[in-house]
Motif scaffolding. Structure first.
Motif, PDB file in Angstrom:
ATOM      1  N   UNK A 215      13.916  29.863 -71.252  1.00 16.90           N
ATOM      2  CA  UNK A 215      12.640  29.743 -70.533  1.00 16.90           C
ATOM      3  C   UNK A 215      12.813  29.268 -69.088  1.00 16.90           C
ATOM      4  N   UNK A 216      13.831  28.435 -68.818  1.00 15.09           N
ATOM      5  CA  UNK A 216      13.995  27.938 -67.450  1.00 15.09           C
ATOM      6  C   UNK A 216      14.375  29.075 -66.507  1.00 15.09           C
ATOM      7  N   UNK A 217      15.025  30.115 -67.029  1.00 18.90           N
ATOM      8  CA  UNK A 217      15.393  31.253 -66.180  1.00 18.90           C
ATOM      9  C   UNK A 217      14.268  32.270 -66.074  1.00 18.90           C
ATOM     10  N   UNK A 218      13.425  32.337 -67.114  1.00 21.06           N
ATOM     11  CA  UNK A 218      12.427  33.400 -67.199  1.00 21.06           C
ATOM     12  C   UNK A 218      11.071  32.966 -66.649  1.00 21.06           C
ATOM     13  N   UNK A 219      10.631  31.763 -67.037  1.00 22.27           N
ATOM     14  CA  UNK A 219       9.252  31.367 -66.747  1.00 22.27           C
ATOM     15  C   UNK A 219       9.082  30.812 -65.335  1.00 22.27           C
ATOM     16  N   UNK A 220       7.950  31.105 -64.691  1.00 26.67           N
ATOM     17  CA  UNK A 220       7.662  30.468 -63.402  1.00 26.67           C
ATOM     18  C   UNK A 220       7.346  28.986 -63.611  1.00 26.67           C
ATOM     19  N   UNK A 221       7.422  28.194 -62.530  1.00 29.66           N
ATOM     20  CA  UNK A 221       7.329  26.741 -62.697  1.00 29.66           C
ATOM     21  C   UNK A 221       5.966  26.288 -63.218  1.00 29.66           C
TER      22      UNK A 221
END
Lengths: 278, 280
Positions: A215-221
């Motif tokens: 998720x840290x690579x895929x999702x926006x902040x």
């Protein structure tokens, strides 16, 4: 089972009790520190929050303001629940089909899924993030399909193993009685698969809920999940707001412990079944 | 049955297969190809042959990360399995509170790696406080910190598997051995340990792969500090991808080698477990 004498049993109980305290100590220390002023957490981590040190709930309030943890909790819950549900339905259907319809293609497909099971995430991390970005899967809904795709290996493998042990006559009887394959699957096969459904569900919930890297690579902040929110507190190099960190750690652990207390039996059985088969 | 089923392929297999192709198959094949390319995004790749692999071998940080990972994996495997087996022995003697002990020991296994890392960072820094240093002062602290963390996380998990193995041993065997005058130690050595061998295989490989692939705990506990001295393989790969512009290809080459190593471990496990099954 080898029983021990009363004297030895007492010694054993004492040893295990000491170990239990050691095992719980880290969590208790975090809990204690979450009520302490951040200046004292580094300088006196093992003392009780008395007098000046005690700050009540302010670490919790500060931490929630900084990380938006309740929002992160909702995203974590949403992604975990829907990914797991989709994985269960999708992979059990796939596993049933490729086990029952014998052919070169389905046979090959089974081995492709088994192969995927052993590939570490780092191998596909960069390219998956790029693909997800190009096809606009880089949001909380798209990530559900990524979890289905990347997680399908293990789940297809586990369901296939169980389907092989079901006598095919039951399904043939259902088909002869006029059920189409979909009805046969949902009314006859899926109920028989229930123990494996629980195992697969537990394994996937534990993986997805705690997953940080994907998720840290895929999702926006703005769509942080709980592990990302905790890591977010580290901020710039070496500057951690320890007060907020302690409070967020407590809040991150709390739902897991509650879930564990309610489903303990299933969780332990599921994890063991997954370990033995996987 | 086969004929009617075939029409249902798109419904039964379609969605999962599509997701699998998008999230795994395409990224995997692209990853293999890109490990031979120089690129910053996937669209500007130029073929460079074995160049990335050469750079990888010359990268001292990578070699250090590999050695660090191997050392950490070996130490964790031994300590976790020794402790969890001993605890499993203690919890199969019918003492009071067995269930409570079991529940507590297993619990850390459910907590995520990032959270675990920060919990232990506080505790280890607290212990080191009296010497006036922190966990990132010396790579030794980071190494043993990771070992302790990993033990805390996995002992309960392995214990459960060992308990299941020990409880599977027939009580008659132990009765018979006792009647024949065997001591408790002899029973352990000649009956319990040989009969829980399958559990040993499972646990050794579970601790092996879990330790070898460790990422979250490493990132949260030390983030590789000081000076990348506590960086494990997975974190080194991540930092190569996202920390150094122009090194994406090298990162991908490292990822391929990492995959090959994990695959070899899995194959060895498969061969070993198959052979055991034949023997029994």
């Amino acid at each position: 089972m080898l029983k021990v004498s009363k004297g030895k049993a007492t010694v054993l109980t004492v040893v295990m009790s000491v170990l239990t305290i050691l095992f719980l100590a880290p969590i208790i220390i975090i809990l204690i520190n979450s009520f302490k002023d951040k200046l004292y957490i580094n300088s006196a981590p093992f003392s009780l929050p008395t007098g000046d040190m005690f700050v009540g709930m302010s670490n919790y309030i500060g931490g929630i303001m900084k990380t938006g943890l309740p929002k992160a909790f909702c995203y974590s819950l949403f992604i975990t629940v829907f990914s797991t549900a989709l994985i269960i339905v999708g992979t059990s259907m796939t596993a049933w089909y490729i086990t029952r319809v014998k052919g070169k293609f389905t046979g090959a497909l089974y081995y492709v899924f088994v192969f995927a099971m052993i590939v570490p995430f780092q191998m596909v991390m960069f390219t998956m993030a790029k693909v997800a970005n190009i096809i606009r899967f880089d949001n909380p809904i798209g990530i559900i399909f990524l979890y289905l795709g990347f997680g399908s290996g293990l789940s297809v493998f586990m369901f296939s193993g169980f389907v092989k042990s079901i006598p095919i006559e039951i399904e043939e009887a259902a088909l002869i009685d006029g059920c189409n394959p979909l009805q046969t699957f949902f009314k006859v096969v899926l109920p028989i698969l229930k123990p494996t459904v629980i195992t697969v569900a537990i394994l996937n919930v534990m993986w997805i809920w705690n997953d940080y890297l994907l998720p840290s690579l895929i999702l926006p902040s703005e769509n942080m999940t709980i592990p990302i929110a905790v890591q977010y507190l580290r901020g710039g190099y070496g500057s951690i707001d320890m007060g907020a960190m302690m409070a967020m750690l407590v809040l991150a652990i709390l739902p897991i412990i509650i879930f564990y207390l309610f489903c303990q039996k299933y969780i332990i059985e599921g994890v063991v079944a997954g370990a033995v088969k996987g | 049955m086969q004929k009617t089923m075939k029409k249902y392929f798109p419904i039964f297999v379609g969605p999962t297969l599509l997701a699998f192709i998008i999230a795994f198959a395409i990224p995997f094949i692209m990853g293999l190809y890109l490990s031979f390319c120089k690129f910053t995004t996937v669209t500007d790749a130029t073929f460079v042959g074995w160049n990335n692999y050469l750079k990888m071998v010359q990268d001292k940080d990578f070699v250090h990360a590999l050695l660090f990972t191997i050392a950490f994996t070996v130490v964790s495997m031994i300590t976790i399995n020794v402790f969890s087996f001993l605890i499993a022995l203690g919890l199969t003697r019918g003492i009071k509170g067995t269930n409570l002990f079991r529940t507590t020991f297993f619990m850390p296994n459910l907590i995520g790696g990032i959270v675990l890392g920060y919990i232990w960072q506080l505790i280890i820094n607290g212990i080191l406080l009296s010497s006036g240093v922190t966990i990132t002062t010396n790579p030794k602290y980071g190494f043993w910190g990771l070992v302790v963390l990993m033990n805390w996380q996995l002992i309960g998990y392995m214990m459960i598997i060992y308990i299941a193995g020990i409880q599977n041993i027939s009580g008659d065997l132990i009765e018979a051995a006792k009647i024949d005058g065997a001591t408790n130690f002899q029973i352990l050595k000649k009956i319990t340990i040989p009969l829980v061998m399958p559990s040993f295989t499972i646990c050794l490989f579970l601790t092996l792969t879990n330790s070898f692939k460790l990422f979250d705990q490493n990132l949260a506990l030390t983030a590789g500090n000081p000076a990348k001295q506590t960086e494990m393989l997975a974190l080194n790969i991540f930092n190569t991808f996202y920390g150094r512009v122009g090194y994406e290809g090298v990162g991908q080459a490292k990822a391929v080698i990492f995959f090959v190593m994990v695959a070899v471990i899995a194959l060895v496990q498969l061969v070993l477990t198959r052979r055991k099954e034949v023997e029994n």
